[in-house]
Design an enzyme around this catalytic site. Structure first.
Site, PDB file in Angstrom:
ATOM      1  N   CYS A  32      22.966 -97.559  34.523  1.00 29.93           N
ATOM      2  CA  CYS A  32      24.014 -98.343  34.190  1.00 29.93           C
ATOM      3  C   CYS A  32      25.561 -97.766  34.361  1.00 29.93           C
ATOM      4  CB  CYS A  32      24.230 -98.956  32.887  1.00 29.93           C
ATOM      5  SG  CYS A  32      22.867-100.593  33.063  1.00 29.93           S
ATOM      6  N   TYR A 171       9.885-103.396  37.459  1.00 31.03           N
ATOM      7  CA  TYR A 171      10.099-103.328  36.396  1.00 31.03           C
ATOM      8  C   TYR A 171       9.986-103.981  35.119  1.00 31.03           C
ATOM      9  CZ  TYR A 171      14.148-102.170  32.950  1.00 31.03           C
ATOM     10  OH  TYR A 171      15.355-101.622  31.967  1.00 31.03           O
ATOM     11  N   HIS A 174      12.363-102.179  28.771  1.00 33.18           N
ATOM     12  CA  HIS A 174      13.747-102.629  27.926  1.00 33.18           C
ATOM     13  C   HIS A 174      14.267-103.582  27.735  1.00 33.18           C
ATOM     14  CE1 HIS A 174      15.336 -98.915  30.406  1.00 33.18           C
ATOM     15  NE2 HIS A 174      15.097 -98.600  29.117  1.00 33.18           N
ATOM     16  N   ASP A 267      15.657 -96.273  23.741  1.00 29.61           N
ATOM     17  CA  ASP A 267      15.662 -95.056  24.516  1.00 29.61           C
ATOM     18  C   ASP A 267      16.691 -94.338  24.809  1.00 29.61           C
ATOM     19  OD1 ASP A 267      14.649 -94.515  27.309  1.00 29.61           O
ATOM     20  OD2 ASP A 267      15.611 -95.848  27.911  1.00 29.61           O
TER      21      ASP A 267
END
Ligand code: ADP
Ligand code: SF4
Length: 686
Positions: A32, A171, A174, A267
């Site tokens: 991000c 994906y 997360h 993470d």
């Protein structure tokens, strides 16, 4: 001829990823940046600089595939229809211009987004609450919903191909992705062919990979980002549990495996909680189950470690988000044998705070991050000096050091005068606190740069007075004199000084503790009205020193602003494990024989016995020298042409702000910005 250490040659081998080839093993994984589709020129310029710095693959952030997964208010990516292609194409072009591959992380966030903007009911494998703060709940998807998500993902993949991307992600990481939610038994209680057995729970992920390969696999590589452990034991996916089965089932289906631990705080752990390479133990198994290239992360900044990982056969690509933010030119520097020039990430997660606050990315070590387009700042290049003007910088903390480094790089004669017996200012002190050693890298990088800058001179043990500054006779004076923690209780909840009578317990500030003071014998109260990391660090240090510590704050959780750096949970847990007593929702009201405090909701008062109190409330700029010099300027002639305060001396803030302020001064030194907004503004003109 390259000055590269032959040990690192292995890092510069090209690697095939399905139909495309990466020029080396440096892989900027999705991250991000708070610019995304809102500031697309800024985002593209930032990614382009990474490609220029030698990364072989440069990825986007999460990119929403349709209106049923709307990430608002987060500023991330979107690829819903043709209208979104131009902004992606801009990024792809910036990445291709420097010979790198562009990757896009397509994403449906499932129960991780509330669809606040689109107002669609969120989607889930089974009806349930969201896993983010919201009173909304998600509805169970029926077969037509699953079909629709597959169709959207496929359509976005085709749009991505048209935008020019080389790698398209599916994906499942997360705790932020629908395909992962289907995988996990805690979220998926379906009774149809998408629930129950692992094979069924993997079905959506498999279909998305197959759909993507079918749609774009002729020219684009298809990557999967998979969380292989959630650090939740049997409640989550585990490297020692189902994760190897998932990889084994899908082993050869994608062209690349990008593996990590979940959720985001796990993470992207900060240096305070995890060493470089902290994910190795979880992801090492993956390569034994697939012939496809594997990328992994772990805040890698050491080239020796990177080369060892590849040589051992644990990873094919060195994945990085933060190390590529702190130093977009990390691969180039290794390639050219300039290891000492690497600006190592300190693991502070200030970069994450940009995304968390819906503002552009920033970095403690790299002040140009996020400013590539709107200010035209490049992390390695800076315009040469326009004159021979000399600059005196008072204070050798992060602001003063970066100011000197950048002015020095430009070619100006610079003198840094530091009162203390070493350079580094606050990071020198703060790096002594538990888990904070990496903060010293902020100073170390700049001190190493001085070795190649004979025009930068530093003087220690030089506490300058107003007379000293005047006698120095510099054309330009910069005051980077920092700030001091307040001793009078003033903070957010106490705007006027607290009365502190003789009978009060012994009062300390973080500066005292960092300077080595041991609080008076007996119970210690750490009072936090600051809300960032300092109070937690002091409490942890004192508890480790064997002290009986109570941590009191007006907030409802410890260190609330560290939600922005993903550390809040870890900090509170660490204090509890260290035996610290936590009193939330209490504000300090008086310090006399005892500590008096009140409930922030009811004002109900109570007392606490403490031999010592450490006040962590706010800081005050060290502006004595500034005031003295101002008075002299008002009284008559002074030798300087400009006198400027920067960093904490102007307004106390994070280390990142101080570094930025130092850099900004150097950039604007002979290039004053025009009146008005001091940067280019991206506008959507309808
Ligand atoms: P910043 O984060 O803004 O760089 P720091 O507090 O880290 O601020 O650093 C400020 C530095 O300035 C400290 O190392 C301090 O010793 C030094 N300093 C403060 N006042 C003077 C002075 N009058 N002369 C020289 N050095 C000073
Ligand atoms: Fe690393 Fe901190 Fe920069 Fe993020 S902000 S890249 S954690 S130095």
């Amino acid at each position: 001829m390259s000055g590269r250490d032959p040990n690192f040659d292995i890092l510069f081998e090209p690697v095939k990823i399905g139909p495309v080839t990466a020029r080396n093993r440096f892989y900027q994984v999705p991250h991000c940046n708070g610019m995304g589709d809102r500031h697309p020129r800024g985002m593209a310029a930032m990614r382009g600089v990474k490609a220029e710095g030698g990364w072989a693959v440069v990825s986007t952030e999460e990119v929403s595939i349709d209106h049923t997964t709307d990430f608002a208010p987060a500023i991330e990516g979107r690829l819903w229809d043709e209208g979104d292609i131009p902004y992606h194409a801009r990024m792809v072009e910036a990445v291709h211009e420097h010979g790198a591959l562009a990757a896009i992380e397509l994403c449906h966030q499932g129960i991780a987004c509330a669809n606040l903007e689109s107002r669609e009911p969120p989607l889930a494998p089974s009806a349930q609450t969201l896993n983010v703060s919201s009173p909304l709940q998600a509805r169970e998807m029926d077969k037509s919903d699953i079909r629709a998500v597959r169709d959207s993902h496929r359509a976005s993949a085709l749009l991505a191909k048209r935008a020019g991307y080389d790698i398209v992600y599916v994906y499942a990481g997360h705790d932020l992705s629908l395909a992962q939610h289907f995988l996990l038994t805690r979220y998926n209680q379906r009774r149809d062919e998408y629930g129950g057995s692992l094979e069924n729970r993997v079905r959506l992920l498999r279909e998305l990979i197959e759909d993507t390969k079918d749609a774009v696999g002729d020219s684009c590589a298809v990557a999967v980002r998979l969380a292989v452990d959630e650090l939740l034991g049997a409640d989550g996916i585990e490297a020692a549990g189902e994760a190897p089965d998932v990889i084994a089932m899908l082993a050869e289906l994608p062209d690349l495996w990008d593996v990590n631990i979940s959720d985001w705080p796990n993470d992207s752990q900060t240096a305070r909680f995890a060493e470089e390479g902290y994910q190795d133990g979880y992801t090492a198994f993956v390569k034994s189950l697939t012939s496809k290239p594997v990328v992994g992360v772990g805040r890698y900044t050491s080239p020796d470690r990177m080369a060892a990982m590849v040589r051992k056969g644990t990873l094919d690509f060195i994945g990085a988000a933060r190390p590529s933010i702190a130093d977009p030119f990390l691969p180039k520097k290794i390639e050219e044998g300039r290891i000492e020039d690497i600006r190592e990430c300190i693991g502070c997660n200030i970069c994450v705070s940009g995304d968390m606050t819906n503002t552009r990315i920033r970095c403690t070590q790299n002040p140009t991050m996020g400013e590539e387009w709107r200010k035209g700042w490049h992390p390695e290049r800076i315009p040469p000096a326009a004159s021979g003007d000399a600059v005196l910088i008072v204070g050798g903390g992060p602001a003063g050091l970066e100011c000197a480094r950048a002015l020095g790089q430009r070619g100006y004669p610079v003198t840094v005068a530091e009162a203390g017996d070493a350079l580094g200012g606050r990071v020198r002190l703060e790096s002594r606190l538990p888990g904070m050693a990496s903060y010293m890298r902020v100073a170390d990088y700049r001190l190493a740069a001085f070795q190649n800058l004979p025009n930068v001179e530093t003087y220690l043990d030089s506490a300058l007075s107003a007379d000293d500054v005047i006698a120095y006779d510099a054309a330009h004076v910069v005051l980077a004199t920092g700030a001091t923690w307040r001793r009078d209780g003033v903070g957010k909840n106490q705007r006027l000084p607290l009365a502190i009578p003789e009978s009060a317990p012994a009062i300390y500030t973080p500066d005292d503790i960092m300077a080595g003071a041991a609080p008076a014998d007996g119970p210690v109260l750490v009072y936090d009205d600051d809300g960032y990391i300092m109070a937690g660090l002091i409490a942890e240090k004192l508890a480790r020193d064997g002290r009986d510590v109570t941590f009191m704050m007006p907030h409802s959780v410890v260190s609330p602003w560290t939600e922005m750096t993903l550390e809040q949970y870890a900090i509170q847990r660490r204090l509890l494990e260290a035996g610290v007593t936590i009193l939330s929702g209490r504000r300090l009201t008086a310090l006399d024989g005892a500590v008096r405090h009140a409930c922030v909701y009811t004002d109900a008062e109570a007392e606490l016995a403490a031999a010592a109190v450490v006040l962590v409330t706010s800081r005050i700029s060290n502006d004595g020298l500034w005031r003295g010099l101002q008075a002299r300027a008002e009284a008559g002639d002074v030798p300087w042409r400009t006198l400027t305060r920067i960093g904490d001396a102007l307004a106390p803030a994070t280390v990142a702000h101080a570094v930025y302020a130092g850099h900004r001064y150097a950039r604007e030194f002979d290039a004053p910005v025009p009146d008005g907004t001091p940067y280019k503004v991206e506008r959507v003109n309808v």
